[in-house]
Design an enzyme around this catalytic site. Structure first.
Site, short mmCIF file in Angstrom:
data_model
loop_
_atom_site.label_atom_id
_atom_site.label_comp_id
_atom_site.label_asym_id
_atom_site.label_seq_id
_atom_site.Cartn_x
_atom_site.Cartn_y
_atom_site.Cartn_z
N HIS A 283 0.90 -1.15 0.00
CA HIS A 283 0.00 0.00 0.00
C HIS A 283 0.94 1.20 0.00
CE1 HIS A 283 -3.18 -2.80 1.29
NE2 HIS A 283 -2.36 -3.21 2.24
N HIS B 247 -1.06 -12.31 4.40
CA HIS B 247 -0.85 -12.51 5.84
C HIS B 247 -1.08 -13.98 6.24
CE1 HIS B 247 -0.29 -8.27 6.36
NE2 HIS B 247 -1.51 -8.01 5.98
N ASP C 280 4.08 -4.48 2.42
CA ASP C 280 2.79 -4.07 2.96
C ASP C 280 2.77 -2.62 3.43
OD1 ASP C 280 0.26 -4.02 4.02
OD2 ASP C 280 0.58 -5.53 5.55
#
Ligand SMILES: [Zn+2]
Length: 452
Positions: free
Chosen positions: A71, A279, A330
């Site tokens: 992100h 995850h 991430d």
């Protein structure tokens, strides 16, 4: 025709347990056309003259590394969220505050700098899990895909490939509470309208491709999961989904649906070889079985999972179940594929109090070929004939790597040891510097614009 001969002091070739010394790698128009180990016995035919025009790559040359979960805008939070207490959920509130400052222009500037930081770390391809679609209050921009276009352009400027994982994000909770506040910018209303918006978007440039994502079982109602999965399946596109990062998600899903999140995804056709669960920190044994039987991949994000106090995913157990493992940075608390990869092994050591769970070649595979495959680039991540000419060279003479056996770089090197990066045959990073982006300056400027 652009053709180059590279002479790697060491190169890590596919299916090898350790690097091979003295490897001649020939590339033409961005593809690898020949891979020739020169020792023992020296060059195959005409001796030293054959190598006179070769570009020397001192150190260890790896295939291009893939960051399978990003992100980009979370990079603005690095160093801003570490003073207090809290958990994933309180961090998330801080993250939402950054979204309020982002528009297509500031997103382009920030993502360009973040992707260039990735390039410096040896990352040649990124999977952007993108859900910041709309303007304030959820009002679409004139071009409803303006934010997507900004990310595609950012990757072009930074020189790396991108899979834009356009994310469906509809609700705030597993029991269907509506989006509010900052979350309004993420929502398309329902999965069909999400599909209409995404279908109207064609990434500009051969460096980019389109995939889909389900934000999580919190954010897409069960009866709409199949709409997103069907969109991805019809296009043969990668499909990603956040899964069981937090025990609270498992508990809520069981309470509402009587199933674990993995079970719910299985029921609605989301799992499969083109799917990557991000995850999978808290799967049950049954979940691991479902993921393995369906050949669903798992993207581990160990530096984020440690930063957010998520926990340690059962990496070895998942790999043994046949689940392909890839890696992502991430939230970008750290952008360092070496740190990410060694954490997979070191976290298992902390949990089991035993060493030696993952061989170095398995860590390389997760960081390269498996990550590229999870993003739909099946011809990248291997130094092999026919593959994309992505070459990442790591110095073996830095203060961290001096005296290290080449196979040991996964436990010794860091992003700062990457000296040269070639993407599709083009030099992007030389002597540790990005050739077109002043990365520290652009990061500082872009983050100053949007920091909370
Ligand atoms: Zn994520």
């Amino acid at each position: 025709m652009t053709s180059t001969r590279w002479l790697a002091e060491y190169a890590w070739l596919p299916e090898r347990a350790a690097p091979t010394p003295e490897v001649l790698i020939e590339t033409v128009n961005g593809r690898i056309t020949a891979v020739t180990p020169l020792s023992p016995g020296g060059p195959p035919d005409a001796g030293v003259d054959v190598l006179a025009d070769a570009v020397r790559l001192p150190g260890l040359t790896l295939p291009g590394l893939a960051n399978a979960h990003s992100h980009a805008f979370h990079r603005a939070l690095r160093g801003h969220t570490h003073g207090g207490r809290g958990d994933f959920w309180s961090w998330r509130d801080q993250m939402y505050a950054v979204t309020a400052r982002l528009n297509p222009d500031s997103y382009l500037a920030l993502a360009r700098a973040v992707y260039a930081e990735m390039a410096l770390a040896g990352i040649t391809c990124v999977g952007e899990f993108h859900y910041l679609h709309h303007g304030a209050g959820g009002t679409p921009y004139d071009d409803p895909n303006a934010m997507s276009a900004a990310l595609v352009e950012a990757a072009a400027h930074a020189g790396i490939r991108l899979t834009l994982l356009d994310t469906c994000y509809l609700t705030a909770t597993v029991d269907g509470q509506p989006l509010t506040g900052s979350q309004l910018r993420f929502g398309d209303g329902d999965a069909l309208r999400w599909a209409d918006r995404v279908s109207a978007f064609t990434p500009d440039g051969r460096h980019a491709r389109l995939g889909a994502a389900i934000h999580s079982v919190r954010a897409v109602p069960a009866e709409q999961l199949a709409t997103v999965a069907g969109w991805a399946h019809r296009r043969d596109a990668p499909l990603h989904v956040h899964l069981s990062e937090q025990p609270a998600e498992n508990d809520a899903c069981r309470a509402v649906h009587g199933r674990t999140p993995t079970g719910l995804l299985a029921d609605h056709g989301v799992l499969g070889p083109a799917t990557t669960a991000v995850h999978a920190t808290h799967p049950t044994s049954g979940d691991v079985g479902l993921l393995g039987e369906s050949r669903t991949g798992v993207c581990l994000c160990p530096t984020t999972e440690r930063d957010l106090a998520d926990g340690i995913g059962p990496a070895r157990r998942m790999a043994d179940a046949g689940i392909p493992l890839s890696l992502g940075s991430d939230s970008h608390a750290v952008i360092d594929p070496f740190e990410e990869a060694r954490a997979v092994e070191l976290d298992e050591r902390l949990r089991t109090r035993k060493r030696g769970h993952f061989a170095p070649a398995e860590l390389l595979h997760a960081a390269s070929a498996a990550g590229h495959a999870a993003l739909g680039w099946t011809d990248a991540g291997r130094i092999a004939v026919g593959g994309r000419a992505d070459l990442v060279t790591v110095r073996l003479d830095s203060v961290r790597t001096a005296g290290v056996a080449p196979a040991g770089v996964w436990f010794a090197a860091g992003a700062a040891d990457v000296t040269q990066v070639v993407v599709d045959g083009r030099v992007l990073v030389r002597d540790g510097h990005h050739l077109t982006v002043d990365v520290p300056q652009e990061l500082a400027d872009a983050i100053a614009e949007v920091a909370p």
